[in-house]
Design a protein around this motif. Structure first.
Motif, PDB file in Angstrom:
ATOM      1  N   SER A   1      51.336  -2.134 -79.143  1.00 14.77           N
ATOM      2  CA  SER A   1      52.586  -1.452 -78.998  1.00 14.77           C
ATOM      3  C   SER A   1      52.169  -0.044 -78.662  1.00 14.77           C
ATOM      4  CB  SER A   1      53.457  -1.586 -80.192  1.00 14.77           C
ATOM      5  OG  SER A   1      52.509  -1.208 -81.301  1.00 14.77           O
ATOM      6  N   ALA A   2      53.111   0.766 -78.085  1.00 17.23           N
ATOM      7  CA  ALA A   2      52.960   2.123 -77.963  1.00 17.23           C
ATOM      8  C   ALA A   2      54.163   2.834 -77.975  1.00 17.23           C
ATOM      9  CB  ALA A   2      52.522   2.449 -76.409  1.00 17.23           C
ATOM     10  N   GLU A   3      53.851   4.280 -78.545  1.00 16.54           N
ATOM     11  CA  GLU A   3      54.853   5.197 -78.965  1.00 16.54           C
ATOM     12  C   GLU A   3      54.555   6.609 -78.153  1.00 16.54           C
ATOM     13  OE1 GLU A   3      56.673   3.837 -83.465  1.00 16.54           O
ATOM     14  OE2 GLU A   3      55.237   5.617 -82.964  1.00 16.54           O
ATOM     15  N   ARG A   4      55.518   7.160 -77.781  1.00 19.54           N
ATOM     16  CA  ARG A   4      55.373   8.592 -77.379  1.00 19.54           C
ATOM     17  C   ARG A   4      56.235   9.365 -78.055  1.00 19.54           C
ATOM     18  NH1 ARG A   4      55.638  11.041 -71.201  1.00 19.54           N
ATOM     19  NH2 ARG A   4      54.480  12.714 -71.589  1.00 19.54           N
ATOM     20  N   THR A   5      55.632  10.416 -78.681  1.00 22.12           N
ATOM     21  CA  THR A   5      56.487  11.133 -79.736  1.00 22.12           C
ATOM     22  C   THR A   5      57.014  12.649 -79.044  1.00 22.12           C
ATOM     23  OG1 THR A   5      54.479  11.953 -80.851  1.00 22.12           O
ATOM     24  CG2 THR A   5      55.698  10.147 -81.978  1.00 22.12           C
ATOM     25  N   GLY A   6      58.153  12.965 -78.946  1.00 24.45           N
ATOM     26  CA  GLY A   6      58.548  14.357 -78.434  1.00 24.45           C
ATOM     27  C   GLY A   6      58.243  14.422 -77.133  1.00 24.45           C
ATOM     28  N   GLY A   7      58.241  13.278 -76.177  1.00 21.64           N
ATOM     29  CA  GLY A   7      57.663  13.523 -74.982  1.00 21.64           C
ATOM     30  C   GLY A   7      56.506  13.834 -74.601  1.00 21.64           C
ATOM     31  N   SER A   8      55.486  13.830 -75.396  1.00 18.36           N
ATOM     32  CA  SER A   8      54.240  14.250 -75.401  1.00 18.36           C
ATOM     33  C   SER A   8      52.903  13.407 -75.836  1.00 18.36           C
ATOM     34  CB  SER A   8      54.037  15.742 -76.081  1.00 18.36           C
ATOM     35  OG  SER A   8      52.810  16.245 -75.548  1.00 18.36           O
ATOM     36  N   VAL A   9      52.490  13.341 -76.988  1.00 18.25           N
ATOM     37  CA  VAL A   9      51.377  12.671 -77.485  1.00 18.25           C
ATOM     38  C   VAL A   9      51.850  11.073 -77.446  1.00 18.25           C
ATOM     39  CG1 VAL A   9      49.965  12.074 -79.237  1.00 18.25           C
ATOM     40  CG2 VAL A   9      50.346  14.258 -78.774  1.00 18.25           C
ATOM     41  N   SER A  10      50.973  10.275 -77.115  1.00 20.55           N
ATOM     42  CA  SER A  10      51.241   8.921 -77.152  1.00 20.55           C
ATOM     43  C   SER A  10      50.240   8.002 -77.936  1.00 20.55           C
ATOM     44  CB  SER A  10      51.313   8.146 -75.910  1.00 20.55           C
ATOM     45  OG  SER A  10      51.648   6.601 -75.750  1.00 20.55           O
ATOM     46  N   THR A  11      50.571   7.038 -78.743  1.00 27.11           N
ATOM     47  CA  THR A  11      49.790   6.367 -79.636  1.00 27.11           C
ATOM     48  C   THR A  11      49.876   4.875 -79.198  1.00 27.11           C
ATOM     49  OG1 THR A  11      49.744   7.774 -81.436  1.00 27.11           O
ATOM     50  CG2 THR A  11      48.911   5.618 -81.903  1.00 27.11           C
ATOM     51  N   LEU A  12      48.760   4.213 -78.910  1.00 30.79           N
ATOM     52  CA  LEU A  12      48.595   2.807 -78.727  1.00 30.79           C
ATOM     53  C   LEU A  12      48.153   2.029 -79.789  1.00 30.79           C
ATOM     54  CD1 LEU A  12      48.758   0.489 -76.298  1.00 30.79           C
ATOM     55  CD2 LEU A  12      46.223   1.047 -75.832  1.00 30.79           C
ATOM     56  N   THR A  13      48.775   1.112 -80.240  1.00 29.98           N
ATOM     57  CA  THR A  13      48.322   0.544 -81.475  1.00 29.98           C
ATOM     58  C   THR A  13      48.289  -1.102 -81.075  1.00 29.98           C
ATOM     59  OG1 THR A  13      49.822   1.935 -83.055  1.00 29.98           O
ATOM     60  CG2 THR A  13      49.233  -0.202 -83.787  1.00 29.98           C
ATOM     61  N   ILE A  14      47.035  -1.435 -81.566  1.00 31.14           N
ATOM     62  CA  ILE A  14      46.588  -2.815 -81.386  1.00 31.14           C
ATOM     63  C   ILE A  14      46.474  -3.561 -82.980  1.00 31.14           C
ATOM     64  CG2 ILE A  14      45.071  -4.398 -80.320  1.00 31.14           C
ATOM     65  CD1 ILE A  14      44.005  -2.326 -78.594  1.00 31.14           C
ATOM     66  N   GLN A  15      47.261  -4.529 -83.071  1.00 28.42           N
ATOM     67  CA  GLN A  15      47.487  -5.201 -84.449  1.00 28.42           C
ATOM     68  C   GLN A  15      46.531  -6.377 -84.286  1.00 28.42           C
ATOM     69  OE1 GLN A  15      51.583  -5.593 -84.949  1.00 28.42           O
ATOM     70  NE2 GLN A  15      51.750  -4.087 -86.492  1.00 28.42           N
ATOM     71  N   ARG A  16      45.753  -6.582 -85.614  1.00 25.87           N
ATOM     72  CA  ARG A  16      44.998  -7.899 -85.724  1.00 25.87           C
ATOM     73  C   ARG A  16      44.199  -8.122 -84.648  1.00 25.87           C
ATOM     74  NH1 ARG A  16      50.120  -8.843 -86.488  1.00 25.87           N
ATOM     75  NH2 ARG A  16      50.289 -10.203 -84.588  1.00 25.87           N
ATOM     76  N   THR A  17      43.288  -7.041 -84.220  1.00 23.37           N
ATOM     77  CA  THR A  17      42.495  -6.957 -83.157  1.00 23.37           C
ATOM     78  C   THR A  17      41.691  -8.199 -83.007  1.00 23.37           C
ATOM     79  OG1 THR A  17      40.543  -5.683 -84.289  1.00 23.37           O
ATOM     80  CG2 THR A  17      42.169  -4.282 -82.934  1.00 23.37           C
ATOM     81  N   GLN A  18      41.474  -8.723 -81.698  1.00 24.46           N
ATOM     82  CA  GLN A  18      40.681  -9.839 -81.427  1.00 24.46           C
ATOM     83  C   GLN A  18      39.405  -9.314 -80.412  1.00 24.46           C
ATOM     84  OE1 GLN A  18      41.651 -13.029 -82.239  1.00 24.46           O
ATOM     85  NE2 GLN A  18      43.047 -11.603 -83.679  1.00 24.46           N
ATOM     86  N   GLN A  19      38.356 -10.309 -80.359  1.00 22.21           N
ATOM     87  CA  GLN A  19      37.309  -9.710 -79.381  1.00 22.21           C
ATOM     88  C   GLN A  19      37.628  -9.637 -78.043  1.00 22.21           C
ATOM     89  OE1 GLN A  19      34.321 -12.997 -80.193  1.00 22.21           O
ATOM     90  NE2 GLN A  19      33.468 -11.650 -81.839  1.00 22.21           N
TER      91      GLN A  19
END
Lengths: 115, 113
Positions: free
Chosen positions: B66-84
C-alpha cells in the motif's frame, strides 16, 4: 502489449572501444523513446530522448541514439567509451500521447568498461 | 530539496515483518511514482499519484502493498508481512505538471531474509 527489449544483459569493453547497446520496442503508434543511465550508487538519470524530428539524437557525455522506425529500434552508441561509463543502461518507451505512468522499461544492460 | 530523496537507502528485514519506505519528491512536482527493480528484471511500475486524484494502484503486486501520499508531497510505501520475493530496489520518481520527464531517487534496497 507494449514492450521494450534489451538483448545485451552484460557488455564488457576496454577503454576507447566503440559501444552499441541494442533496444527494440513494440508499439503500434507514434512513440517516445528514452535511454536512462544508473551509475553505481546513484539514481537513474536521463541520458537522451527521442520525441520527433531528427532520428539521430545526441545526449550527454558523448552518447547518441538512432531511431529506426522500420526496425523498431533505438540503439545507444558511443564512439569511444571511458571507464567512467561503467553503469546500468535502461531503454524505455511509451506511446506519445500517454502520460509518464505508461512508460515501459527494458530489463537493462550492465556495461563494464575495463581500464 | 534539489532532487528526489528516498529513505532508508538500505533496509534488511525478516520475513513476515512490515516495512515502510519513504519518498520526498522534488518540491512542486505533482506526480509521484513508485517502481520496483528486481534482480535481473526491468523496472516494474507499482503506483502513481497525481495531485489530488485517486492514485493508480494497478501495479501493486498484492494487497500486502500500500502507499500513501500526505499533503500532496511525501509518500510512504508500506509492505506488510514481507516475503523473500519482495527483495528488490524500490525507486521513487516525480515529475512536473506535464509529466513528460521523470526524476528518480536513488532507491531503497530492500532485503528480506
Amino acid at each position: 502489449a507494449q514492450s521494450v527489449s534489451q538483448h545485451n544483459h552484460h557488455v564488457i569493453l576496454s577503454e576507447a572501444a566503440s559501444l552499441e547497446l541494442g533496444c527494440n520496442y513494440s508499439y503500434g503508434g507514434t512513440v517516445n523513446l528514452f535511454w536512462y543511465v544508473q551509475y553505481p550508487g546513484q539514481h537513474l538519470q536521463l541520458l537522451l530522448k527521442y520525441f520527433s524530428g531528427d532520428p539521430l539524437v545526441k545526449g550527454i557525455k558523448g552518447f547518441e541514439a538512432e531511431f529506426i522506425k522500420s526496425k523498431f529500434s533505438f540503439n545507444l552508441r558511443k564512439p569511444s567509451v571511458q571507464w567512467s561509463d561503467t553503469a546500468e543502461y535502461f531503454c524505455a518507451g511509451r506511446i506519445s500521447s500517454g502520460s509518464a505512468r505508461q512508460l515501459t522499461f527494458g530489463s537493462g544492460t550492465q556495461l563494464t568498461v575495463l581500464p | 530539496g534539489a532532487g528526489v530523496s528516498q529513505s532508508p537507502s538500505n533496509k534488511v528485514t525478516e520475513k513476515g515483518k512490515d516495512v515502510e519506505l519513504r519518498c520526498d519528491p522534488i518540491s512542486g512536482h505533482t506526480a509521484l511514482y513508485w517502481y520496483r527493480q528486481s534482480l535481473g528484471q526491468g523496472l516494474e511500475f507499482l503506483i502513481y499519484f497525481q495531485g489530488n486524484s485517486a492514485p493508480d494502484k494497478s501495479g501493486l503486486p498484492s494487497d500486502r502493498f500500500s502507499a500513501e501520499r500526505t499533503g500532496g508531497s511525501v509518500s510512504t510505501l508500506t509492505i506488510q508481512r514481507t516475503q523473500q520475493e519482495d527483495s528488490a530496489v524500490y525507486l521513487c520518481a516525480s515529475s512536473g505538471v506535464q509529466a513528460r520527464k521523470l526524476f528518480f531517487g536513488s532507491g531503497t534496497q530492500l532485503s528480506v531474509l
